[in-house]
Design an enzyme around this catalytic site. Structure first.
Site, PDB file in Angstrom:
ATOM      1  CB  CYS A  26      22.339 -17.857 -13.866  1.00 15.47           C
ATOM      2  SG  CYS A  26      21.470 -18.595 -12.467  1.00 15.47           S
TER       3      CYS A  26
ATOM      4  CB  CYS B  99      23.293 -20.337  -8.922  1.00 13.16           C
ATOM      5  SG  CYS B  99      21.954 -20.988  -9.953  1.00 13.16           S
ATOM      6  CB  SER B 100      26.775 -20.829 -12.138  1.00 15.24           C
ATOM      7  OG  SER B 100      26.575 -22.102 -11.530  1.00 15.24           O
ATOM      8  CB  CYS B 101      21.227 -21.566 -14.674  1.00 12.72           C
ATOM      9  SG  CYS B 101      20.465 -22.099 -13.132  1.00 12.72           S
TER      10      CYS B 101
END
Lengths: 177, 82
Positions: A105, A108-110
């Site tokens: 991602c 961000c941090s999906c």
């Protein structure tokens, strides 16, 4: 032992802050009692990469399940009882002799929580998010996965609502005797 | 085939920054979701179609790996029919 080195039942400052924040949410009824404990329990016991491992193992031994998993990943994963937050729109991508897939991602941090749990720290680091798009071979090699030059690397960027899970190839010599 | 437009701006955008629009092929149609560029700045919700689009890694940077592709999920307003 010095006077300030003792093991008391006093909660740590961080624990006190968490308790205070929880109270601020439960007292006015914003969160039901026990909500935070239940979330903690769920992420410790129900959610994690063991769920994804069950999905992958089932796909390895059941060709019809593998077909469903690749055709409608969210539904096939739900067959095994996994779904929910961050797993509402799943896409399983298949490794082959010619293609090796990796997920990022970049924003961000999906991450697909229901099947892989919470994202590890390295997945959220800016250097991983930048480098795996630019030089995925080097990043994978650093992680112990060396690919031949003729193998295409597929980088899947979770930039919208889809979350990705890679279906690795079944390791050799793991067939039933 | 679609044209992917570059994103340059001060506001929250999920567009990637390309030096020029690229013509590429949609590989997957994913349905409608709230556009984050609007959602990040207001309580409004604007639903837009999202699409999976395949790029060569070299499309994104000249020094990227040669035999690598990057699959990016993009929102309708970042794209135009080519």
């Amino acid at each position: 032992m010095t006077s300030d080195h003792h093991h008391s039942a006093e909660p740590a400052p961080a624990e006190r802050r968490v308790a205070a924040l929880e109270e601020l949410r439960t007292e006015p009824g914003i969160l039901p009692p026990g909500f935070v404990d239940e979330v903690n329990r769920s992420y410790e016991q129900d959610v994690g990469p063991r769920n994804g491992a069950k999905v992958i193992a089932r796909a390895w031994v059941d060709p019809e399940y593998q077909r469903r998993l690749l055709a409608d990943s969210t539904a096939a994963i739900a067959e095994l009882g996994f779904g929910g937050n961050e797993g509402e729109h799943m896409q399983v991508v298949e490794n082959s002799d010619d293609v090796h897939n990796v997920v990022v991602c970049t924003l961000c941090s999906c991450y697909p929580w229901p099947v892989l749990g919470l994202p590890p720290a390295w997945y959220k680091d800016a250097p991983y998010r930048a480098r795996v798009v630019r030089e995925p071979r080097a990043v994978l090699a650093e992680m112990g996965c060396r690919l031949d030059d003729q193998v295409e690397v597929g980088v899947w960027n979770s930039s919208a609502e889809q979350h990705y899970l890679v279906l690795p190839q079944r390791p050799p010599r793991t067939e039933d005797a | 085939m679609i044209t992917v437009y570059h994103g340059r701006g001060r506001r929250h955008l999920r567009r990637w920054t390309f030096s020029q629009p690229l013509v590429r092929t949609v590989t997957r149609v994913d349905g409608c979701f709230s556009l984050p560029d609007v959602e990040a700045h207001s309580t409004r919700r604007v639903l837009e179609g999202t699409y999976g689009v395949r790029f060569a890694a070299r499309d994104l940077r000249d020094d990227s790996d040669e035999n690598a592709v990057v699959h990016v999920d993009l929102w309708d307003s970042y794209l135009e029919p080519a």
